[in-house]
Design a protein around this motif. Structure first.
Motif, mmCIF file in Angstrom:
data_model
loop_
_atom_site.group_PDB
_atom_site.id
_atom_site.type_symbol
_atom_site.label_atom_id
_atom_site.label_comp_id
_atom_site.label_asym_id
_atom_site.label_seq_id
_atom_site.Cartn_x
_atom_site.Cartn_y
_atom_site.Cartn_z
ATOM 1 N N SER A 92 43.186 40.418 43.199
ATOM 2 C CA SER A 92 42.143 40.684 44.188
ATOM 3 C C SER A 92 41.975 42.176 44.438
ATOM 4 O O SER A 92 42.711 43.013 43.915
ATOM 5 C CB SER A 92 42.494 39.973 45.497
ATOM 6 N N ASP A 119 41.880 35.629 44.860
ATOM 7 C CA ASP A 119 41.461 36.150 46.166
ATOM 8 C C ASP A 119 42.393 35.625 47.253
ATOM 9 O O ASP A 119 43.144 34.657 47.050
ATOM 10 C CB ASP A 119 40.018 35.735 46.449
ATOM 11 N N THR A 132 42.384 42.727 50.993
ATOM 12 C CA THR A 132 41.375 41.696 51.199
ATOM 13 C C THR A 132 40.028 42.372 51.394
ATOM 14 O O THR A 132 39.820 43.103 52.364
ATOM 15 C CB THR A 132 41.716 40.834 52.431
ATOM 16 N N GLN A 135 35.108 40.830 47.747
ATOM 17 C CA GLN A 135 34.988 40.879 46.296
ATOM 18 C C GLN A 135 34.039 39.827 45.732
ATOM 19 O O GLN A 135 33.557 39.956 44.604
ATOM 20 C CB GLN A 135 36.367 40.717 45.660
ATOM 21 N N ASN A 183 35.476 33.137 41.640
ATOM 22 C CA ASN A 183 36.415 33.699 42.612
ATOM 23 C C ASN A 183 37.318 32.582 43.122
ATOM 24 O O ASN A 183 36.838 31.536 43.560
ATOM 25 C CB ASN A 183 35.660 34.337 43.771
#
Length: 604
Positions: A92, A119, A132, A135, A183
């Motif tokens: 991530s 993620d 975090t 993304q 993701n």
């Protein structure tokens, strides 16, 4: 698109993460995925363990890369050469952002990629949790599809859901020929113990049945779908860079061969057009034959007006653009399944049937070529012979190395059919202008989608891993910009020969009319020469190197480099200022020779 979740029972949480990751990748492999490029990370650990296990137990090929940008371009090379989607796995955060340059090129060049990014779960979003970021929005504008598994964790997906997800990814990447982004949030704990991993793989069973589902062939178009040309009138074909899957290339080449043979039209071939060998009507020196200015250049515009059939995107030639613009509207552009606009000149009607599909429709309506096409082709060939003679004396086969002389000499020394990758900027343009006699003799690759220098070496390593021996022709800034590609080259040791043209900065800028106060200011703002020894840098990665002093050194150096069957670097040093002036002189001399030849013809 978000996939609904389903509970998982009977497994520890960490093992459930591994189970879901294995199921996802195994279903992708079942659809046709053969290679994964894996980048390091903690959040992506379940995917990494799954990829490693499938490499051991199911024959999946796994390549590791520490630089995500380099990894993306390496996957591009593998996908471009194989015609199959390649998966890239990252952790991530900024790792995802580093995939953007490769995703942009994959989008513009229609190359299938499956980008899988780990993620944090939803509970850690927008609360300041480490690593975090948003993304899920980074790659969307250039991807054919974006999918995300539920924010509470991949471990909640059952096998049926993961099979559906894998099928959707593969169909969007291959069917639309471009990048897709998945993701995947993972909830902790991420890492099953060694005992848990051993127990999982001991019980794991590979998917049954035959994998690698083939693409469903597109239905053949009907004649009513296809625009037609007037075969009784003269015309010219402009074959731009090939964009399509490898499986579709043979049909394209057959159609181009039949078209050229039937019509007798001149075919102006871009080095990246993937044209078949011995293509009838191929004009190789067209870039030097077309002057920079207007009015309509010779060969003269016939009456009735010349028809233009353009295949794919435009070659990188301002002279060609000026010539086509002067010919006016009514041109026909055939793209290989890419429905996006490919006509920056605004002069063409675009048809997305692909050349093979279009030719299937119109070939029954062919009219045998008459005097105009034959006369036009004869005129172009006569002018091309003048260009060839005009280049012979100023570009000798021995002596100091200039970039035009190197381009003219190099194809005559390379083994037949050895593929070549041309770095963006000067190499791809110089190959078109001065190595034109080589057109159609070998496959050439380059970045013409977004025309960047990102990932030059990494993509060449990917091409070489898939195709075998390959020559990369690059400038110093393009090679240095992707120096982490040496890590991939030294690790996998493909038979890659890198020929570095070191002209002390960005030579392409010296060919542009950029006014600056001084040479020092020009270097500071544009050329940007770097104080790095590229030979020492390559040797630090365990790559053998050689320095060339003159054109006479080239035959033995090429033979030595190709005999190594591993990555090697050859370096030639040139003078970018003198070579920029030489290019202008050569074009002026060619134009003078063409005008003189036409004048003598008229007098006769």
């Amino acid at each position: 698109t978000r996939i609904a979740s389903a509970p998982t029972t009977g497994l520890s949480h960490a093992t459930a993460n591994l189970r879901a990751a294995v199921s996802l990748l195994a279903h992708l492999q079942h659809r046709g995925l053969q290679q994964i490029v894996l980048c390091p990370g903690s959040r992506s650990a379940p995917l990494a363990l799954a990829a490693g296990g499938l490499a051991r137990h199911a024959g999946l090929t796994l390549v590791t890369a520490i630089d995500e940008r380099s990894a993306g371009f390496h996957a591009l090379g593998l996908a471009l050469a194989s015609g199959r989607a390649i998966a890239v796995i990252t952790t991530s955060g900024t790792a995802v952002a580093n995939l953007l340059p490769a995703a942009v090129e994959a989008d513009r060049s229609c190359i299938p990629l499956v980008l899988i990014t780990a993620d944090r779960p939803t509970r850690l979003k927008d609360c300041g949790a480490n690593q975090t970021v948003n993304q899920e929005h980074f790659l969307g504008p250039v991807c054919r599809a974006f999918l995300s598994t539920p924010g509470d964790g991949l471990h909640l997906q059952d096998d049926v859901q993961l099979q559906t997800l894998a099928s959707t990814l593969w169909e969007r990447a291959m069917g639309s020929a471009g990048p897709v982004h998945l993701n995947v949030p993972f909830e902790e704990p991420l890492h099953p113990s060694e005992a848990e991993q051993e127990a999982f793989w001991a019980a794991w069973q590979p998917l049954s049945g035959v994998g690698g589902k083939r693409r469903t062939p597109e239905p053949l178009p009907t004649p009513s779908d296809a625009p037609v040309l007037d075969w009784s009138r003269p015309g010219v074909v402009v074959a731009g860079p090939w964009r399509g899957l490898a499986a579709d290339l043979p049909a394209y080449q057959r159609a181009l061969q039949e078209l050229a043979l039937t019509t007798g039209w001149p075919v102006l071939v871009d080095p990246l057009a993937a044209a078949p060998q011995d293509l009838p009507g191929m004009i190789r020196h067209w870039d030097l034959m077309l002057p920079a200015g207007l009015p309509i250049p010779e060969p003269p515009r016939p009456e009735p007006p010349l028809q233009v059939l353009r295949l794919g995107p435009l070659p990188a030639s301002r002279r060609l653009e000026a010539w086509l613009r002067a010919l006016g509207p009514g041109q026909l552009l055939i793209s290989e399944g890419d429905c996006r606009g490919l006509d920056p000149l605004g002069l063409a009607d675009q048809c997305s049937l692909g050349l093979s599909g279009w030719w299937h429709c119109v070939s029954p309506q062919q009219v045998c070529s008459g005097e105009c096409p034959s006369a036009l082709l004869t005129a172009w060939r006569a002018l091309e012979a003048v260009v060839e003679r005009a280049l012979a004396q100023p570009l000798p086969q021995a002596g100091p190395v200039s970039e035009p002389a190197l381009m003219r000499r190099l194809p005559r020394l390379l083994p037949p059919a050895l593929p070549v990758m041309l770095a963006a900027s000067s190499p791809v343009r110089d190959w078109q202008a001065f190595a034109a006699a080589d057109s159609g003799q070998r496959r050439c690759f380059s970045f013409r989608g977004a025309s960047g220098i990102d990932g030059t070496l990494s993509l060449a390593v990917g091409l070489s891993r898939e195709l075998g021996p390959l020559l990369l022709l690059t400038g110093d800034l393009a090679l240095l910009h992707d120096s982490n590609g040496w890590l991939l080259a030294s690790a996998s040791a493909p038979p890659l020969l890198v020929l570095l043209i070191d002209n002390g900065g960005g030579g392409i800028f010296g060919q542009l009319p950029i006014p600056t106060g001084s040479a020092a200011e020009f270097d500071h703002l544009f050329a940007m020469p770097q104080a790095v020894d590229p030979l020492a840098l390559a040797r630090a990665h365990g790559v053998p190197t050689r320095q060339l002093a003159c054109l006479e050194d080239l035959p033995h150096a090429l033979e030595w480099g190709l005999d190594q069957r591993r990555p090697v670097l050859l370096r030639v040093c040139t003078n970018r200022i003198a070579d920029a002036a030489l290019r202008q002189t050569l074009r002026r001399q060619v134009q003078q020779a063409l005008c003189g030849d036409q004048g003598s013809t008229k007098e006769d």
